[in-house]
Design a protein around this motif. Sequence first.
Motif, short mmCIF file in Angstrom:
data_model
loop_
_atom_site.label_atom_id
_atom_site.label_comp_id
_atom_site.label_asym_id
_atom_site.label_seq_id
_atom_site.Cartn_x
_atom_site.Cartn_y
_atom_site.Cartn_z
N UNK A 90 0.81 -1.21 0.00
CA UNK A 90 0.00 0.00 0.00
C UNK A 90 0.85 1.26 0.00
N UNK A 91 2.07 1.19 0.51
CA UNK A 91 2.97 2.34 0.53
C UNK A 91 4.27 1.93 -0.14
N UNK A 92 4.53 2.50 -1.32
CA UNK A 92 5.74 2.14 -2.06
C UNK A 92 6.71 3.32 -2.14
N UNK A 93 6.55 4.29 -1.25
CA UNK A 93 7.44 5.45 -1.27
C UNK A 93 8.87 5.02 -0.95
N UNK A 94 9.87 5.72 -1.51
CA UNK A 94 11.27 5.36 -1.23
C UNK A 94 11.59 5.36 0.26
N UNK A 95 11.03 6.33 1.00
CA UNK A 95 11.32 6.39 2.43
C UNK A 95 10.78 5.15 3.16
N UNK A 96 9.56 4.77 2.82
CA UNK A 96 8.97 3.59 3.45
C UNK A 96 9.73 2.32 3.08
N UNK A 97 10.11 2.23 1.82
CA UNK A 97 10.82 1.03 1.38
C UNK A 97 12.20 0.93 2.02
N UNK A 98 12.86 2.08 2.18
CA UNK A 98 14.17 2.07 2.83
C UNK A 98 14.07 1.64 4.28
N UNK A 99 12.98 2.01 4.93
CA UNK A 99 12.81 1.69 6.36
C UNK A 99 12.28 0.29 6.59
N UNK A 100 11.30 -0.12 5.76
CA UNK A 100 10.62 -1.38 6.04
C UNK A 100 10.87 -2.48 5.00
N UNK A 101 11.21 -2.10 3.77
CA UNK A 101 11.46 -3.09 2.73
C UNK A 101 10.25 -3.94 2.39
N UNK A 102 9.05 -3.31 2.46
CA UNK A 102 7.81 -4.07 2.27
C UNK A 102 7.69 -4.65 0.87
N UNK A 103 8.04 -3.85 -0.14
CA UNK A 103 7.92 -4.32 -1.52
C UNK A 103 8.86 -5.48 -1.78
#
Length: 248
Positions: A66-79
């Motif tokens: 649901x959140x693919x922003x670079x900041x979110x991905x850098x922190x959580x690696x969800x994608x």
Amino acid sequence: MSDAVRVLGSLLYRQRPEAVFDATVRKVITAGGPVVEQWRQTLTPVEGDEPKRLRPTRRFAQLLASDISPASEAQFGTVAEAQAKVTWVGKDRAGRLAVEFAHDGRDSTEPLLATEWPTGQPEGWNDSTVIAADPASNGAVFALTPTPDGQLRADPLLNPGGEPRCTWGYIGTGPTTLYGALVRCALGLWHRIDDQDWIGRPWLGTRTDSELWRVISQSEQGASIRLPWPRVQAWVSDDRRRVTALRE
């Protein structure tokens, strides 16, 4: 930039909703129940080099999280985490994607599917169409239509103006969403019906004259729903006629 996008989206929603809701939203469903199985049988596997081409794209990432922003991905690696769990990729007849994930050890034994769920208006539904859903599918509702060649077409229940988070069998947000989706599909409306106060909010507990709302809210919890589309259309017409008379 994000503020500008929100403002533009709001303007389009009000003035040109058909442009906004021609797109899809991400919906995660459980691959359980006969209705979802019918829908899955209509999907075509994405094979060859196409999965490899899809995986790096923004479109595919939006299907995975649901959140693919670079900041979110850098922190959580969800994608990246979701990418590793993808076991199958398919397309429906309109080219919308669906991905299946490996079972994650939850209570359910069925895998999860992330889908590109349409938000436009229905096409091809007829007097033989049935609105159908099973509780095992995590709120996924479909329109099942027999075709002249003896096959069964399964279309996701479109929800113009909102996300398709439908439930039934009680009074609450999920049943309200299902009611609104059926009303908008039946009448060809784009906006949320509570934005227009179209029907006097018949889902409130004080309103018991809507047969469609009665069926949705009083269906047995844990049971499947099967609603003939012509009957749904007739119920919506009755609601509209009643509300119009009350306002005059």
